[in-house]
Design an enzyme around this catalytic site. Structure first.
Site, PDB file in Angstrom:
ATOM      1  N   ASP A  54      20.294  85.259  51.749  1.00 27.33           N
ATOM      2  CA  ASP A  54      21.707  86.379  51.207  1.00 27.33           C
ATOM      3  C   ASP A  54      21.386  86.891  50.470  1.00 27.33           C
ATOM      4  OD1 ASP A  54      21.914  84.124  50.247  1.00 27.33           O
ATOM      5  OD2 ASP A  54      23.884  83.471  51.332  1.00 27.33           O
ATOM      6  N   SER A  55      20.324  86.479  48.639  1.00 29.88           N
ATOM      7  CA  SER A  55      20.352  86.830  47.760  1.00 29.88           C
ATOM      8  C   SER A  55      19.731  89.085  48.290  1.00 29.88           C
ATOM      9  CB  SER A  55      18.923  86.936  47.271  1.00 29.88           C
ATOM     10  OG  SER A  55      17.947  86.778  48.169  1.00 29.88           O
ATOM     11  N   ASP A  78      19.728  83.369  56.672  1.00 22.28           N
ATOM     12  CA  ASP A  78      20.798  82.789  56.119  1.00 22.28           C
ATOM     13  C   ASP A  78      21.852  83.977  56.978  1.00 22.28           C
ATOM     14  OD1 ASP A  78      20.389  81.274  53.949  1.00 22.28           O
ATOM     15  OD2 ASP A  78      19.819  83.113  52.596  1.00 22.28           O
ATOM     16  N   LYS A 121      19.589  79.714  57.894  1.00 25.39           N
ATOM     17  CA  LYS A 121      20.061  78.875  56.807  1.00 25.39           C
ATOM     18  C   LYS A 121      21.257  78.614  56.263  1.00 25.39           C
ATOM     19  CE  LYS A 121      17.803  79.636  52.634  1.00 25.39           C
ATOM     20  NZ  LYS A 121      19.443  79.696  51.656  1.00 25.39           N
ATOM     21  N   GLU A 128      24.014  76.384  53.657  1.00 16.03           N
ATOM     22  CA  GLU A 128      24.246  75.736  52.395  1.00 16.03           C
ATOM     23  C   GLU A 128      25.617  74.732  53.002  1.00 16.03           C
ATOM     24  OE1 GLU A 128      25.862  78.439  48.668  1.00 16.03           O
ATOM     25  OE2 GLU A 128      23.849  79.997  49.237  1.00 16.03           O
ATOM     26  N   GLU A 153      17.656  74.111  45.703  1.00 15.80           N
ATOM     27  CA  GLU A 153      17.259  74.925  44.540  1.00 15.80           C
ATOM     28  C   GLU A 153      18.224  74.323  44.048  1.00 15.80           C
ATOM     29  OE1 GLU A 153      19.386  78.960  45.301  1.00 15.80           O
ATOM     30  OE2 GLU A 153      19.236  79.569  43.841  1.00 15.80           O
TER      31      GLU A 153
HETATM   32  O1  KIV Z   1      19.296  83.491  49.750  1.00 17.82           O
HETATM   33  C1  KIV Z   1      17.857  83.635  49.421  1.00 17.82           C
HETATM   34  O2  KIV Z   1      17.457  84.083  48.664  1.00 17.82           O
HETATM   35  C2  KIV Z   1      17.674  81.904  48.812  1.00 17.82           C
HETATM   36  C3  KIV Z   1      16.259  80.802  48.469  1.00 17.82           C
HETATM   37  C4  KIV Z   1      17.012  82.066  47.075  1.00 17.82           C
HETATM   38  C5  KIV Z   1      16.430  79.769  48.795  1.00 17.82           C
HETATM   39  O3  KIV Z   1      18.737  81.238  49.578  1.00 17.82           O
END
Ligand code: KIV
Length: 281
Positions: free
Chosen positions: A42-43, A81, A111, A113, A180
């Site tokens: 989600d970056s 994510d 994934k 959090e 992280e």
């Molecule tokens: O969203 C993302 O890119 C991430 C990585 C930095 C692990 O969660």
């Protein structure tokens, strides 16, 4: 790549390589490079959409980018994510949304959090066959709570909580966990305590694997210089120089030249060949 194969890498002492990706063209190149896991992170909120955080990213956007990336991959495991508020409101909603990432986004794992507080959810997902990668330590979706992107696990109490989180997500059924922004020695202790692989970002060398945001490692943003980042290219310069050169050549009428145009007789010949092939003569 599969979940069991990646878990086997930890047991065999082979480092795991994960990189983020958001589109088809980069996915094809990353596939060639031989990484183990591709993360549709989600970056993308920051590097693709230009947002200030990951919070505005929607489930629909994650599905869209995940599907684009999936089309370019042949070998790596595709992890996508779950964006902010797609799994926090209820377990039913979370499972439905994770299912959409697998069915429509072609993800092979999701994934999410969180630690102890998401353990029940992870347990349910795991039981119905949705592979879950955890993400503990600095959790970008909680940046308002922490007042910024802060290193986690600095005090003995924070370290204890972090270890509890790591053990909780492992116990709940995560097949792997991203660490992280955790001090190097704490990341080392957690990695040593867990049976599942840890994949680190900003946590030093002792994690079982490493992940970087693709645009960061390619040097797309000269203004982003965190200590943990190593740039393997300077694409910002390559892109700006290439497009400036294109601009200049068009202005100076040096592009296109004769060789870049297609002549009418070439078009006619191509059409004839196509027609012949279609009619089988
Ligand atoms: O969203 C993302 O890119 C991430 C990585 C930095 C692990 O969660």
């Amino acid at each position: 790549m599969t979940v069991p194969l990646i878990q086997k890498m930890k047991r065999g002492g082979e480092k795991i390589v994960m990189v983020t990706c958001y589109d088809y063209s980069f996915a094809r190149l990353i596939d060639e490079a031989g990484v183990d896991i591709v993360l549709v992170g989600d970056s993308l909120g920051m590097v693709i959409q230009g947002q200030k955080s990951t919070l505005p990213v929607t489930l629909e956007e994650m599905i869209y980018h995940s599907r684009c990336v999936a089309r370019g991959l042949t070998r790596p495991l595709l992890v996508t994510d779950m964006p902010f508020m797609s799994y926090q409101s209820s377990q039913g909603e979370a499972i439905k949304n994770a299912g959409r990432l697998l069915k429509e986004g072609k993800a092979e794992s999701i994934k999410l959090e969180g630690g102890v507080e998401v353990a029940d959810l992870i347990h349910r997902m795991n039981r119905i066959g949705i592979p879950v990668m955890g993400h503990i330590g600095l959790q970008p979706q909680s940046f308002h709570k922490y007042g910024g992107y802060k290193i986690q696990g600095k005090t003995p109490q924070e370290e204890r909580h972090l270890l509890e989180d790591a053990l909780a997500v492992q116990e709940a059924g995560c097949w792997s966990v991203v660490l992280e922004g955790v001090p190097v020695d704490v990341a080392q202790k957690i990695t040593g305590r867990l049976k599942i692989p840890t994949v680190g970002i900003g946590c030093g060398p002792s994690c079982d694997g490493q992940v970087l945001v693709l645009y960061d490692l390619l040097g797309m943003n000269p203004d982003f210089n965190p200590r943990f980042l190593k740039r393997y290219a300077n694409l910002a310069e390559v892109v700006t120089e290439s497009v400036s050169l294109f601009r200049q050549e068009v202005k100076d009428q040096r592009f296109p030249t004769e060789e870049h145009g297609v002549r009418r007789n070439v078009i006619d010949a191509t059409l004839k060949i196509r027609q012949r092939n279609a009619s089988g003569t």
